[in-house]
Scaffold this motif. Structure first.
Motif, short mmCIF file in Angstrom:
data_model
loop_
_atom_site.label_atom_id
_atom_site.label_comp_id
_atom_site.label_asym_id
_atom_site.label_seq_id
_atom_site.Cartn_x
_atom_site.Cartn_y
_atom_site.Cartn_z
N SER A 142 -10.58 -5.25 -1.32
CA SER A 142 -11.17 -4.46 -0.24
C SER A 142 -10.12 -3.56 0.39
O SER A 142 -8.95 -3.91 0.44
CB SER A 142 -11.76 -5.36 0.85
OG SER A 142 -12.93 -6.00 0.41
N TRP A 143 -10.58 -2.43 0.85
CA TRP A 143 -9.76 -1.54 1.67
C TRP A 143 -10.36 -1.55 3.07
O TRP A 143 -11.58 -1.45 3.24
CB TRP A 143 -9.76 -0.11 1.12
CG TRP A 143 -8.92 0.06 -0.11
CD1 TRP A 143 -9.33 -0.05 -1.41
CD2 TRP A 143 -7.53 0.38 -0.15
NE1 TRP A 143 -8.27 0.17 -2.27
CE2 TRP A 143 -7.16 0.46 -1.51
CE3 TRP A 143 -6.56 0.63 0.81
CZ2 TRP A 143 -5.85 0.76 -1.92
CZ3 TRP A 143 -5.27 0.93 0.40
CH2 TRP A 143 -4.93 0.99 -0.96
N SER A 163 -15.14 -2.08 -1.05
CA SER A 163 -14.77 -3.25 -1.83
C SER A 163 -15.18 -3.06 -3.28
O SER A 163 -16.14 -2.34 -3.59
CB SER A 163 -15.47 -4.51 -1.29
OG SER A 163 -15.08 -4.80 0.03
N TYR A 205 -4.27 2.47 6.47
CA TYR A 205 -5.14 1.84 5.47
C TYR A 205 -4.44 0.62 4.86
O TYR A 205 -3.27 0.69 4.47
CB TYR A 205 -5.50 2.85 4.38
CG TYR A 205 -6.53 3.86 4.82
CD1 TYR A 205 -6.20 4.84 5.74
CD2 TYR A 205 -7.84 3.81 4.35
CE1 TYR A 205 -7.16 5.76 6.18
CE2 TYR A 205 -8.79 4.72 4.77
CZ TYR A 205 -8.44 5.69 5.68
OH TYR A 205 -9.39 6.59 6.13
N LEU A 242 -7.79 3.67 -4.03
CA LEU A 242 -8.85 4.27 -3.22
C LEU A 242 -8.65 5.78 -3.29
O LEU A 242 -7.68 6.31 -2.74
CB LEU A 242 -8.79 3.78 -1.77
CG LEU A 242 -9.95 4.26 -0.90
CD1 LEU A 242 -11.26 3.60 -1.36
CD2 LEU A 242 -9.69 3.95 0.58
N CYS A 284 -2.63 0.10 -4.17
CA CYS A 284 -2.39 -1.24 -3.62
C CYS A 284 -1.78 -2.08 -4.74
O CYS A 284 -2.50 -2.54 -5.63
CB CYS A 284 -3.70 -1.83 -3.13
SG CYS A 284 -3.63 -3.60 -2.73
N GLU A 338 0.84 -1.20 0.00
CA GLU A 338 0.00 0.00 0.00
C GLU A 338 0.87 1.25 0.00
O GLU A 338 1.93 1.26 0.63
CB GLU A 338 -0.92 0.01 1.21
CG GLU A 338 -1.87 -1.17 1.32
CD GLU A 338 -1.31 -2.34 2.12
OE1 GLU A 338 -2.08 -3.25 2.46
OE2 GLU A 338 -0.08 -2.35 2.40
N ARG A 353 -9.32 -0.12 7.29
CA ARG A 353 -8.46 0.83 8.00
C ARG A 353 -8.46 0.54 9.49
O ARG A 353 -9.38 -0.09 10.02
CB ARG A 353 -8.92 2.27 7.74
CG ARG A 353 -10.31 2.61 8.28
CD ARG A 353 -10.73 4.00 7.79
NE ARG A 353 -12.04 4.38 8.29
CZ ARG A 353 -12.69 5.48 7.95
NH1 ARG A 353 -12.14 6.33 7.07
NH2 ARG A 353 -13.88 5.75 8.45
N ILE A 399 -13.50 3.63 -4.98
CA ILE A 399 -12.60 2.50 -5.16
C ILE A 399 -12.54 2.14 -6.65
O ILE A 399 -13.55 2.25 -7.36
CB ILE A 399 -13.05 1.28 -4.31
CG1 ILE A 399 -11.98 0.20 -4.29
CG2 ILE A 399 -14.39 0.74 -4.80
CD1 ILE A 399 -12.27 -0.93 -3.30
N CYS A 439 -5.06 -2.97 2.16
CA CYS A 439 -5.89 -3.59 1.13
C CYS A 439 -5.79 -5.10 1.25
O CYS A 439 -4.84 -5.63 1.86
CB CYS A 439 -5.46 -3.16 -0.27
SG CYS A 439 -3.77 -3.60 -0.72
#
Length: 119
Positions: A34-35, A49, A93, A80, A21, A5, A37, A69, A95
């Motif tokens: 997906s992200w 996502s 954050y 993102l 990512c 990331e 945090r 996203i 991924c």
């Protein structure tokens, strides 16, 4: 599986950042992205996502309308885009090659990228 990331930083409230990512070691285009945090002192929180086919997206209510996203399968990279950032967006954050319903089952997290929103 390797995920790197990047793109985080210090930004003022209302500012923008674009996280990346970079994925390797697996067939990226077969997986959702997906992200998530992690704010200081808190657990992992799902953020957004995007599906592997069709590019269907989903967002947490807290970021809906502000974050976008996307993915570039040709370059094995997820993104993102974060706009109108708030202090409560401050977090590391991460991924994951998982969807909205199974991101928590992922175990090979990268180092993440720090996002700090402060004046």
């Amino acid at each position: 599986v390797q995920l790197v990331e990047s793109g985080g930083g210090l930004v003022q409230p209302g500012g923008s950042l674009r996280l990346s990512c970079a994925a390797s070691g697996f067939t990226f285009n077969r997986y959702a992205v997906s992200w998530v945090r992690q704010a200081p002192g808190k657990g992992l929180e799902w953020v957004s996502s995007i599906s592997s086919v069709g590019g269907n997206t989903a967002y947490a209510d807290s970021v809906k309308g502000r974050f976008t996203i996307s993915r570039d399968d040709a370059n094995n990279t997820g993104y993102l885009e974060m706009n109108s950032l708030l202090p409560e967006d401050t977090a590391v954050y991460f991924c994951a090659p998982r969807g909205r319903l199974d991101w928590s089952s992922f175990g090979s997290w990268g180092q993440g990228t720090q996002v700090t929103v402060s004046s």
